[in-house]
Structure formats: C-alpha cells, structure tokens
Design an enzyme around this catalytic site. Sequence first.
Site, PDB file in Angstrom:
ATOM      1  N   ASN A  77      31.819  61.880  42.960  1.00 45.21           N
ATOM      2  CA  ASN A  77      32.380  61.562  41.554  1.00 45.21           C
ATOM      3  C   ASN A  77      31.372  61.993  40.618  1.00 45.21           C
ATOM      4  OD1 ASN A  77      34.535  60.654  39.912  1.00 45.21           O
ATOM      5  ND2 ASN A  77      34.905  58.822  41.327  1.00 45.21           N
ATOM      6  N   HIS A 107       5.628  58.794  40.947  1.00 47.38           N
ATOM      7  CA  HIS A 107       4.724  59.075  40.275  1.00 47.38           C
ATOM      8  C   HIS A 107       3.241  58.429  40.774  1.00 47.38           C
ATOM      9  CE1 HIS A 107       6.896  61.565  37.322  1.00 47.38           C
ATOM     10  NE2 HIS A 107       7.789  60.555  37.544  1.00 47.38           N
ATOM     11  N   GLY A 134      29.986  52.678  42.350  1.00 50.26           N
ATOM     12  CA  GLY A 134      29.581  53.243  41.137  1.00 50.26           C
ATOM     13  C   GLY A 134      28.197  52.786  40.725  1.00 50.26           C
ATOM     14  N   ALA A 152      28.492  48.597  44.227  1.00 52.81           N
ATOM     15  CA  ALA A 152      28.189  49.120  42.680  1.00 52.81           C
ATOM     16  C   ALA A 152      27.016  48.413  42.052  1.00 52.81           C
ATOM     17  CB  ALA A 152      29.655  48.972  41.963  1.00 52.81           C
ATOM     18  N   ARG A 158      14.765  50.012  49.699  1.00 45.20           N
ATOM     19  CA  ARG A 158      14.421  50.216  51.156  1.00 45.20           C
ATOM     20  C   ARG A 158      15.613  50.794  52.011  1.00 45.20           C
ATOM     21  NH1 ARG A 158      12.393  43.924  50.917  1.00 45.20           N
ATOM     22  NH2 ARG A 158      13.993  44.249  49.522  1.00 45.20           N
ATOM     23  N   ARG A 175      26.206  41.667  55.045  1.00 44.56           N
ATOM     24  CA  ARG A 175      27.002  41.309  56.229  1.00 44.56           C
ATOM     25  C   ARG A 175      27.309  42.652  57.033  1.00 44.56           C
ATOM     26  NH1 ARG A 175      32.126  42.843  55.307  1.00 44.56           N
ATOM     27  NH2 ARG A 175      32.986  42.912  53.169  1.00 44.56           N
TER      28      ARG A 175
END
Length: 194
Positions: A77, A107, A134, A152, A158, A175
């Site tokens: 998207n 960095h 999103g 979202a 991790r 879950r």
Amino acid sequence: MGGDWIRYRTSPALQELSWKAHATCATINRTFYEAPDEAQRLFHELVPGAGAGVDFRPPISIDYGFRLTIGDRTFINADFLIIGGGAVTIGADCLIGPRCGIYTPNHAEGIEGRLGGWELPEPVTIGDNVWLGGSVTIMPGVTIGDNSIIGAGSVVTRDVPSGVVAVGNPCRVIRPIAESDGPDQPRAAASEAR
C-alpha cells in the site's frame, strides 16, 4: 553491502546508487496513474527481484532496489519506505499496509563512530502470507515468520515467529493466529491489526 560496516555519508558511489533509486521512485510515483504500464516497468527495473503479480500503490521510496526481493502476489500500500543497504526479503502473498517502513542500517553507537559516518546494514526477512497493518516499522535484522500478522503502529525490534498476532511498541506476540475465520466468524485479528 550488508554484514559489513560502511560509510554511506562519505561514499559517492553509494550516494549515487540511492540517488538513482530515489529518482526512479519519483518517476514511478508521478506517472503511476497516467501511465501504469510504464510505472510497472520502472518498478520491475528498480526491483529486479519482484515476483509475478506484485501490486503497489504510490508513493514508494526505496534506497536500493537491487537489495529487495518480493514474492509473487504481494500487495504494497501507499507510503512504503525502505532505508539502507541491508537485504530485504518479502515473501509471497503478503499484505503491506500504508505507511510501513523497513529500516536496515544501524549507525555506530559510539560518538566517534557516529561522527565518522559508520553504519552497519542488517537484513530484514518477512515470510510468506504476512500482514503488516498500517504504519508498521521494522528495525534492522528482524525476521517475521510465515502467516503472522503485525498490528498497526507496531515497532518490530525482535524476530516474530510464524503463525502469530503481534502488536505494540515494542512489538510482542499476543496470541496464535485463529485457525479459521470468514464471513460467519468473529474478526478479532482484523480489528487488532488495524
């Protein structure tokens, strides 16, 4: 690039590569709706590792398209961003929500290293059939397993295993994926991932 320390800010060759990629992205973004076939051609030229049926919506911004692999039938998207020289692999049949960003460089932490412009690009791997809601941010070195959903606004710092719903900042598993869902089933996963 990837696995070795680099100095992007002092490397004219790396700056030229990313400048050309961003110029191609700007052309794709500008012409997408008026000349969709040309935009698709440019996209596949920029990302030679894009599979069949990859669909995207502009704008896109990609530093190094040759470091990106996208599996068949993946949908990306608007406002998709990939920064840095680490390899990025996105599996087949993925759903990438709007405003998702993948960051591959770390960095240097030390003051002298940062001032010297040192960065370490690390790979990012997204498995098959992954749904990123999103505004998901994926940090360097992360792997997301097949069939998982990232809610979202999550910041993925991790690895995330296969077959789970994970949300939050930092992102954490909440879950396993529901065995089935459809028109007659509750849509818990969808509401959590938006």
